[in-house]
Motif scaffolding. Sequence first.
Motif, PDB file in Angstrom:
ATOM      1  N   PRO A  30       0.797  -1.144   0.023  1.00 23.31           N
ATOM      2  CA  PRO A  30       0.040  -0.160   0.222  1.00 23.31           C
ATOM      3  C   PRO A  30       0.778   1.306  -0.162  1.00 23.31           C
ATOM      4  N   GLU A  31       2.223   1.120   0.642  1.00 26.06           N
ATOM      5  CA  GLU A  31       2.959   2.420   0.446  1.00 26.06           C
ATOM      6  C   GLU A  31       3.301   2.936  -0.696  1.00 26.06           C
ATOM      7  N   GLU A  32       3.155   1.890  -1.871  1.00 27.09           N
ATOM      8  CA  GLU A  32       3.701   2.219  -3.343  1.00 27.09           C
ATOM      9  C   GLU A  32       2.519   3.096  -3.760  1.00 27.09           C
ATOM     10  N   PHE A  33       1.332   3.351  -3.246  1.00 26.67           N
ATOM     11  CA  PHE A  33       0.441   4.069  -3.711  1.00 26.67           C
ATOM     12  C   PHE A  33       0.016   5.215  -2.893  1.00 26.67           C
ATOM     13  N   PRO A  34       0.684   6.278  -3.102  1.00 31.09           N
ATOM     14  CA  PRO A  34       0.505   7.554  -2.140  1.00 31.09           C
ATOM     15  C   PRO A  34      -0.909   7.845  -2.240  1.00 31.09           C
ATOM     16  N   SER A  35      -1.571   8.565  -1.516  1.00 34.13           N
ATOM     17  CA  SER A  35      -3.039   9.297  -1.480  1.00 34.13           C
ATOM     18  C   SER A  35      -3.058   9.842  -2.572  1.00 34.13           C
ATOM     19  N   GLY A  36      -4.139   9.801  -3.318  1.00 30.25           N
ATOM     20  CA  GLY A  36      -4.499  10.597  -4.504  1.00 30.25           C
ATOM     21  C   GLY A  36      -4.145   9.896  -5.722  1.00 30.25           C
ATOM     22  N   THR A  37      -3.763   8.678  -5.726  1.00 29.69           N
ATOM     23  CA  THR A  37      -3.137   7.942  -6.638  1.00 29.69           C
ATOM     24  C   THR A  37      -4.314   7.322  -7.628  1.00 29.69           C
ATOM     25  N   ARG A  38      -4.342   7.635  -8.555  1.00 25.42           N
ATOM     26  CA  ARG A  38      -5.354   7.091  -9.980  1.00 25.42           C
ATOM     27  C   ARG A  38      -4.240   6.415 -10.900  1.00 25.42           C
ATOM     28  N   MET A  39      -3.645   5.204 -10.733  1.00 27.57           N
ATOM     29  CA  MET A  39      -2.792   4.550 -11.597  1.00 27.57           C
ATOM     30  C   MET A  39      -3.587   3.360 -12.336  1.00 27.57           C
ATOM     31  N   ALA A  40      -3.433   3.555 -13.715  1.00 26.33           N
ATOM     32  CA  ALA A  40      -3.845   2.500 -14.634  1.00 26.33           C
ATOM     33  C   ALA A  40      -2.952   1.714 -15.085  1.00 26.33           C
ATOM     34  N   LEU A  41      -3.204   0.260 -14.894  1.00 20.34           N
ATOM     35  CA  LEU A  41      -2.427  -0.912 -15.037  1.00 20.34           C
ATOM     36  C   LEU A  41      -3.015  -1.434 -16.297  1.00 20.34           C
ATOM     37  N   ASP A  42      -2.472  -0.995 -17.423  1.00 18.42           N
ATOM     38  CA  ASP A  42      -2.817  -1.274 -18.696  1.00 18.42           C
ATOM     39  C   ASP A  42      -2.825  -2.897 -19.098  1.00 18.42           C
ATOM     40  N   THR A  43      -1.913  -3.456 -18.662  1.00 21.05           N
ATOM     41  CA  THR A  43      -1.624  -4.883 -18.970  1.00 21.05           C
ATOM     42  C   THR A  43      -2.791  -5.631 -18.105  1.00 21.05           C
ATOM     43  N   ARG A  44      -3.008  -5.151 -16.880  1.00 19.33           N
ATOM     44  CA  ARG A  44      -4.121  -5.984 -16.037  1.00 19.33           C
ATOM     45  C   ARG A  44      -5.604  -5.227 -16.252  1.00 19.33           C
ATOM     46  N   ARG A  45      -5.688  -4.332 -16.985  1.00 24.52           N
ATOM     47  CA  ARG A  45      -6.999  -3.440 -17.473  1.00 24.52           C
ATOM     48  C   ARG A  45      -7.628  -3.236 -16.061  1.00 24.52           C
ATOM     49  N   VAL A  46      -7.000  -2.410 -15.276  1.00 23.67           N
ATOM     50  CA  VAL A  46      -7.484  -2.345 -13.831  1.00 23.67           C
ATOM     51  C   VAL A  46      -6.864  -0.718 -13.406  1.00 23.67           C
ATOM     52  N   CYS A  47      -7.579   0.029 -12.771  1.00 27.74           N
ATOM     53  CA  CYS A  47      -7.314   1.491 -12.513  1.00 27.74           C
ATOM     54  C   CYS A  47      -7.057   1.358 -10.871  1.00 27.74           C
ATOM     55  N   VAL A  48      -6.150   1.481 -10.135  1.00 29.23           N
ATOM     56  CA  VAL A  48      -5.727   1.454  -8.821  1.00 29.23           C
ATOM     57  C   VAL A  48      -6.267   3.001  -8.322  1.00 29.23           C
ATOM     58  N   VAL A  49      -7.090   3.228  -7.334  1.00 31.35           N
ATOM     59  CA  VAL A  49      -7.492   4.267  -6.677  1.00 31.35           C
ATOM     60  C   VAL A  49      -7.275   4.395  -5.561  1.00 31.35           C
ATOM     61  N   ARG A  50      -6.173   5.382  -4.672  1.00 35.81           N
ATOM     62  CA  ARG A  50      -6.361   5.470  -3.705  1.00 35.81           C
ATOM     63  C   ARG A  50      -6.536   6.859  -3.176  1.00 35.81           C
ATOM     64  N   GLU A  51      -7.313   6.936  -2.074  1.00 38.63           N
ATOM     65  CA  GLU A  51      -7.991   8.245  -1.491  1.00 38.63           C
ATOM     66  C   GLU A  51      -7.700   8.172   0.138  1.00 38.63           C
ATOM     67  N   GLY A  52      -6.848   8.851   0.506  1.00 45.07           N
ATOM     68  CA  GLY A  52      -6.615   8.640   1.868  1.00 45.07           C
ATOM     69  C   GLY A  52      -5.789   7.325   2.528  1.00 45.07           C
ATOM     70  N   ASP A  53      -6.683   6.703   3.232  1.00 44.02           N
ATOM     71  CA  ASP A  53      -6.396   5.203   3.635  1.00 44.02           C
ATOM     72  C   ASP A  53      -7.389   4.255   3.090  1.00 44.02           C
ATOM     73  N   LYS A  54      -7.811   4.697   2.016  1.00 38.51           N
ATOM     74  CA  LYS A  54      -8.735   3.701   1.006  1.00 38.51           C
ATOM     75  C   LYS A  54      -8.390   3.372  -0.344  1.00 38.51           C
ATOM     76  N   VAL A  55      -8.499   2.135  -0.875  1.00 36.09           N
ATOM     77  CA  VAL A  55      -8.017   1.621  -1.880  1.00 36.09           C
ATOM     78  C   VAL A  55      -9.055   1.008  -2.533  1.00 36.09           C
ATOM     79  N   ALA A  56      -9.091   1.141  -3.796  1.00 37.97           N
ATOM     80  CA  ALA A  56     -10.184   0.346  -4.653  1.00 37.97           C
ATOM     81  C   ALA A  56      -9.530  -0.106  -5.994  1.00 37.97           C
TER      82      ALA A  56
END
Length: 166
Positions: A67-93
């Motif tokens: 989780p430390e690799e995704f700081p708050s406010g991250t919206r990172m698209a992983l195109d090979t996996r076809r998913v976008c990782v969203v981190r807002e505060g202490d929450k990840v989706a």
Amino acid sequence: MKMAGNPKFAHNKDAAGEPGVNRRRMLAWFSGFGLFGSAILSAFSNLVFIKPRATYGQPQRFNIGKPEEFPSGTRMALDTRRVCVVREGDKVAAISTTCTHLGCIVSVADTGFACPCHGSRYDQDGNVTGGPAPKALPWYKVSLAPNGEIEIDKDTEVEPGSYLNV
């Protein structure tokens, strides 16, 4: 005593007078060889088709890192996996980046997500805001793996707005 032979096969005797290979014997030999060859070919083809030729693709459950690799406010698209990782505060989706219209890969935009192929638009939560997309982008289950990494399970869809607290 002279044996009366079949005059049809009189020409099949060799120089010593022994019966040679006649037409029936030759046809029987070719038929046997053909049956044996087709049995071997059939057995070989059955062995080839027993092995499945299916490819199963990438696993649908994978780890993406700590989780430390995704700081708050991250919206990172992983195109090979076809998913976008969203981190807002202490929450990840994890939100799918596969367009619900025709399966194109949507890109992360300032307003949310945008399909570069057919013009579908989604907001930050993946809800449709424009274009031909028939429904919102699905959210995937996110959990922590035993090694402490974030694990995304694309086989399990969750309600939009479902975050994992890290």
